[in-house]
Design an enzyme around this catalytic site. Structure first.
Site, PDB file in Angstrom:
ATOM      1  N   SER A 151       0.860  -1.190   0.000  1.00 31.87           N
ATOM      2  CA  SER A 151       0.000   0.000   0.000  1.00 31.87           C
ATOM      3  C   SER A 151       0.887   1.228   0.000  1.00 31.87           C
ATOM      4  O   SER A 151       1.986   1.214   0.569  1.00 31.87           O
ATOM      5  CB  SER A 151      -0.889   0.018   1.247  1.00 31.87           C
ATOM      6  OG  SER A 151      -1.542   1.279   1.385  1.00 31.87           O
ATOM      7  N   TYR A 163      -1.466  -0.358  10.136  1.00 36.66           N
ATOM      8  CA  TYR A 163      -1.557  -0.962   8.808  1.00 36.66           C
ATOM      9  C   TYR A 163      -0.406  -0.478   7.931  1.00 36.66           C
ATOM     10  O   TYR A 163       0.225  -1.270   7.211  1.00 36.66           O
ATOM     11  CB  TYR A 163      -2.898  -0.596   8.175  1.00 36.66           C
ATOM     12  CG  TYR A 163      -3.069  -0.970   6.726  1.00 36.66           C
ATOM     13  CD1 TYR A 163      -3.325  -2.288   6.350  1.00 36.66           C
ATOM     14  CD2 TYR A 163      -2.997   0.000   5.726  1.00 36.66           C
ATOM     15  CE1 TYR A 163      -3.502  -2.632   5.020  1.00 36.66           C
ATOM     16  CE2 TYR A 163      -3.180  -0.331   4.387  1.00 36.66           C
ATOM     17  CZ  TYR A 163      -3.425  -1.650   4.044  1.00 36.66           C
ATOM     18  OH  TYR A 163      -3.598  -1.976   2.714  1.00 36.66           O
TER      19      TYR A 163
END
Length: 267
Positions: A162, A176
């Site tokens: 990501s 995350y």
């Protein structure tokens, strides 16, 4: 149940290379980016093994789309955080389709949006277990079957990271972002470790992509509400990420390993 995919590696691996049909495992393949990747790989000649955890019906729907493109597909329920279930996923793939030639390490979770200081310990732990340990277990298992050091014929791994790995995701999901940064570090290290053994390892960093992960984190309109952050002025589509993954698994990327490819509209 399962589905399979493939990849080119070194000088002789790729869809159809040496008469082999690529067999690719896609974790988190029942929805979102994983589903788009599975279908795109089928169009490129891969058999696909779809790992899923929560929605078997959705996963079987993806498998049907793979079969509609003339490729074999299977679905396997798996919690990638559990090493034993990862072993079972790959064992099923090998029993049904033969040697695995590719892995798309896509399974991942974020937990609810919010400040890290207020994130429940259980949420942080689960994100790390799925996004980091799960990716490690899958990559290790794939490397053991694909590496020439262990008698394999080569292969390729694509880890789905990501852009949060470099942006940090403050106020949203720092844990995350940290997990995805670990995935990118694994990508670079494993690429160097396996390069001489016929296995390529790369990473794709999606940005603001239109998937149901935003609803799962508590803000389904997030991609549109935050589109001004993106230089291209819009969120991305899952197919745009799938195209990058398919390229990294193809013979066109035969000299590409250790790359972290950003697919984020300029973020």
């Amino acid at each position: 149940m399962r589905d399979g995919g493939g990849a080119r590696v070194g000088d002789d691996a790729g869809p159809g290379a040496g008469g082999r049909v690529p067999v690719t495992v896609v974790t988190g393949g029942g929805r979102g980016i994983g589903a788009a990747v599975a279908v795109r790989l089928a169009s490129a000649g891969h058999d696909v093994v779809i790992g899923w955890e929560r929605d078997g019906e959705a996963a079987e729907g993806v498998a049907e789309r793979v079969r509609a493109r003339g490729r074999r597909a299977a679905t396997v329920r798996v919690d990638v955080a559990l090493e034993s279930e990862v072993e079972a996923l790959f064992a099923t793939a090998e029993e049904e389709f033969g040697a695995v030639t590719g892995l798309v390490n896509n399974a991942g979770i974020t937990g609810p949006l919010g400040r890290f200081t207020e994130a429940p310990t259980e949420t942080v732990r689960r994100v790390v277990e799925v996004d980091v340990l799960g990716a490690l277990w899958c990559a290790r298992r794939a490397a053991r079957v694909m590496s020439r050091r262990y008698g394999g014929a080569g292969g390729a791994i694509v880890n789905i990271s990501s852009c949060a790995a470099t942006l940090g995701a403050p106020g949203e999901y720092v844990h995350y972002a940290a997990a995805k940064a670990a995935v990118d570090a694994m990508t670079v290290g494993l690429a160097k470790e396996l390069a001489a053994e016929g296995v390529r390892v790369n990473s794709v960093q999606p940005g603001m992509i239109l998937t149901d992960i935003h609803a799962a984190m508590g803000d389904p309109q997030r991609p549109w509400r935050n589109r001004e952050r993106v230089p291209m002025g819009r969120p991305g589509e899952v197919e745009e990420v799938a195209g990058a993954v398919a390229w990294l698994l193809s013979s066109d990327a035969s000299y590409t390993t250790g790359a972290v490819l950003r697919v984020a509209g300029g973020l």
